[in-house]
Design a protein around this motif. Structure first.
Motif, PDB file in Angstrom:
ATOM      1  N   GLU A  51     -14.399 -12.617  18.610  1.00  0.00           N
ATOM      2  CA  GLU A  51     -14.575 -13.745  17.674  1.00  0.00           C
ATOM      3  C   GLU A  51     -13.315 -14.588  17.518  1.00  0.00           C
ATOM      4  N   LYS A  52     -12.346 -14.393  18.404  1.00  0.00           N
ATOM      5  CA  LYS A  52     -11.055 -15.082  18.232  1.00  0.00           C
ATOM      6  C   LYS A  52     -10.926 -16.358  19.087  1.00  0.00           C
ATOM      7  N   SER A  53     -12.023 -16.797  19.646  1.00  0.00           N
ATOM      8  CA  SER A  53     -12.045 -18.035  20.447  1.00  0.00           C
ATOM      9  C   SER A  53     -10.971 -18.065  21.535  1.00  0.00           C
ATOM     10  N   ILE A  54     -10.806 -16.934  22.212  1.00  0.00           N
ATOM     11  CA  ILE A  54      -9.815 -16.862  23.286  1.00  0.00           C
ATOM     12  C   ILE A  54     -10.316 -17.694  24.482  1.00  0.00           C
ATOM     13  N   THR A  59      -1.418 -12.240  31.714  1.00  0.00           N
ATOM     14  CA  THR A  59      -0.710 -10.983  31.920  1.00  0.00           C
ATOM     15  C   THR A  59       0.438 -11.219  32.895  1.00  0.00           C
ATOM     16  N   ALA A  60       1.171 -10.137  33.213  1.00  0.00           N
ATOM     17  CA  ALA A  60       2.261 -10.251  34.185  1.00  0.00           C
ATOM     18  C   ALA A  60       1.994  -9.261  35.309  1.00  0.00           C
ATOM     19  N   GLU A  61       2.401  -9.620  36.520  1.00  0.00           N
ATOM     20  CA  GLU A  61       2.297  -8.682  37.640  1.00  0.00           C
ATOM     21  C   GLU A  61       3.025  -7.391  37.260  1.00  0.00           C
ATOM     22  N   THR A  62       2.578  -6.256  37.588  1.00  0.00           N
ATOM     23  CA  THR A  62       1.414  -5.955  38.381  1.00  0.00           C
ATOM     24  C   THR A  62       0.379  -5.190  37.575  1.00  0.00           C
ATOM     25  N   SER A  63       0.853  -4.247  36.783  1.00  0.00           N
ATOM     26  CA  SER A  63      -0.087  -3.273  36.225  1.00  0.00           C
ATOM     27  C   SER A  63      -0.966  -3.791  35.087  1.00  0.00           C
ATOM     28  N   GLY A  64      -0.713  -4.987  34.593  1.00  0.00           N
ATOM     29  CA  GLY A  64      -1.587  -5.540  33.560  1.00  0.00           C
ATOM     30  C   GLY A  64      -2.829  -6.188  34.154  1.00  0.00           C
ATOM     31  N   GLN A 117      -2.786 -24.707  30.013  1.00  0.00           N
ATOM     32  CA  GLN A 117      -2.814 -26.015  29.366  1.00  0.00           C
ATOM     33  C   GLN A 117      -2.338 -25.983  27.913  1.00  0.00           C
ATOM     34  N   ALA A 118      -1.865 -27.114  27.467  1.00  0.00           N
ATOM     35  CA  ALA A 118      -1.455 -27.266  26.067  1.00  0.00           C
ATOM     36  C   ALA A 118      -2.639 -26.973  25.145  1.00  0.00           C
ATOM     37  N   ARG A 119      -2.351 -26.341  24.013  1.00  0.00           N
ATOM     38  CA  ARG A 119      -3.331 -26.009  22.955  1.00  0.00           C
ATOM     39  C   ARG A 119      -4.338 -24.929  23.344  1.00  0.00           C
ATOM     40  N   GLU A 120      -4.220 -24.392  24.553  1.00  0.00           N
ATOM     41  CA  GLU A 120      -5.145 -23.331  24.969  1.00  0.00           C
ATOM     42  C   GLU A 120      -4.868 -22.045  24.182  1.00  0.00           C
ATOM     43  N   ARG A 121      -5.948 -21.351  23.763  1.00  0.00           N
ATOM     44  CA  ARG A 121      -5.788 -20.101  23.007  1.00  0.00           C
ATOM     45  C   ARG A 121      -5.727 -18.932  23.981  1.00  0.00           C
ATOM     46  N   VAL A 122      -4.557 -18.277  23.993  1.00  0.00           N
ATOM     47  CA  VAL A 122      -4.243 -17.288  25.016  1.00  0.00           C
ATOM     48  C   VAL A 122      -4.191 -15.877  24.431  1.00  0.00           C
ATOM     49  N   LEU A 123      -4.743 -14.919  25.192  1.00  0.00           N
ATOM     50  CA  LEU A 123      -4.624 -13.499  24.830  1.00  0.00           C
ATOM     51  C   LEU A 123      -3.724 -12.819  25.861  1.00  0.00           C
ATOM     52  N   MET A 148      -1.213 -21.646  22.723  1.00  0.00           N
ATOM     53  CA  MET A 148      -1.125 -20.824  21.507  1.00  0.00           C
ATOM     54  C   MET A 148      -1.389 -19.374  21.834  1.00  0.00           C
ATOM     55  N   LEU A 149      -0.501 -18.483  21.417  1.00  0.00           N
ATOM     56  CA  LEU A 149      -0.742 -17.062  21.615  1.00  0.00           C
ATOM     57  C   LEU A 149      -1.641 -16.587  20.465  1.00  0.00           C
ATOM     58  N   ALA A 150      -2.906 -16.323  20.789  1.00  0.00           N
ATOM     59  CA  ALA A 150      -3.879 -15.970  19.749  1.00  0.00           C
ATOM     60  C   ALA A 150      -3.977 -14.464  19.545  1.00  0.00           C
ATOM     61  N   GLY A 151      -3.342 -13.676  20.421  1.00  0.00           N
ATOM     62  CA  GLY A 151      -3.378 -12.227  20.258  1.00  0.00           C
ATOM     63  C   GLY A 151      -2.698 -11.518  21.416  1.00  0.00           C
TER      64      GLY A 151
END
Ligand code: G4P
Length: 178
Positions: A51-54, A59-64, A117-123, A148-151
């Motif tokens: 429900e967080k509109s992600i 993530t970062a290489e590699t294991s994520g 992109q700008a204003r994108e909600r990122v997890l 935006m880092l949403a979580g």
């Protein structure tokens, strides 16, 4: 404890090893990988953030990457993995340095401008959260992009920070009860 947490804890006890602060998970998470376990963990994370509109998983290489792909698949959104080596084909990009205390080396993370992109909600997703240096670099890249880092979600949180969603904390893993 959730079903995902219990399953992971049992799996670490069965196929992994806890060496002080280092958790060995090479037989099911970050060398040989159990896709069914990843799917179970991803379902837990995706449900938490449903429900967080992600709009994008980062993530970062590699294991994520395995968890990021599975979570993004469930949420029906793309995922981006920051690269640790800048490809010759990468044009305009964001970059931030991250110091790994586990590996005792500094790495730069690169993300092409065209994929964030700008204003994108990122997890943010990763396998381990230890000292937070990867998250710090990701926060810097998100800021550069104006997103935006949403979580933030990780499989195992080894720190005392509780604003990061995790399947297991080190205390939960070390405790003898369920
Ligand atoms: P931080 O980003 O939270 O500060 O973590 P830190 O620098 O301490 O950790 C860096 C690397 O070590 C990360 O991998 C992380 O996944 C891994 N790591 C940290 N703690 C453990 C642990 O207890 N067990 C295992 N197996 N790995 C751990 P990386 O450098 O990003 O490399 P990659 O493996 O993803 O390519």
């Amino acid at each position: 404890m959730s079903y995902a947490s219990q399953t992971l804890k049992e799996r670490i006890k069965r196929d992994g090893r806890i060496d002080g602060e280092v958790i060995k998970v090479d037989r099911f998470l970050n060398h040989m990988v159990d896709p069914q376990l990843i799917d179970l963990l991803a379902t837990d994370v995706a449900t938490h953030f449903a429900e967080k509109s992600i709009e994008k998983v980062l993530t970062a290489e590699t294991s994520g990457i395995m968890l990021a792909q599975a979570v993004a698949g469930i949420l029906g959104i793309p995922f981006v993995y920051a690269k640790k080596k800048k490809p010759l084909t990468m044009g305009e990009h964001y970059a931030a340095a991250s110091y790994s205390f586990t590996k005792e080396e500094s790495t730069t993370l690169y993300v092409a401008k065209e994929v964030l992109q700008a204003r994108e909600r990122v997890l943010f997703i990763d396998d381990f959260f230890a000292k937070g240096s990867t998250l710090k670099a990701i926060e810097e890249i998100v800021k550069q992009a104006g997103a935006m880092l949403a979580g933030s979600a990780v499989i195992i949180n080894k720190s005392t920070r509780r604003d990061i969603y995790s399947i297991l904390t080190l205390e939960e893993l070390s405790s003898t009860g369920q």
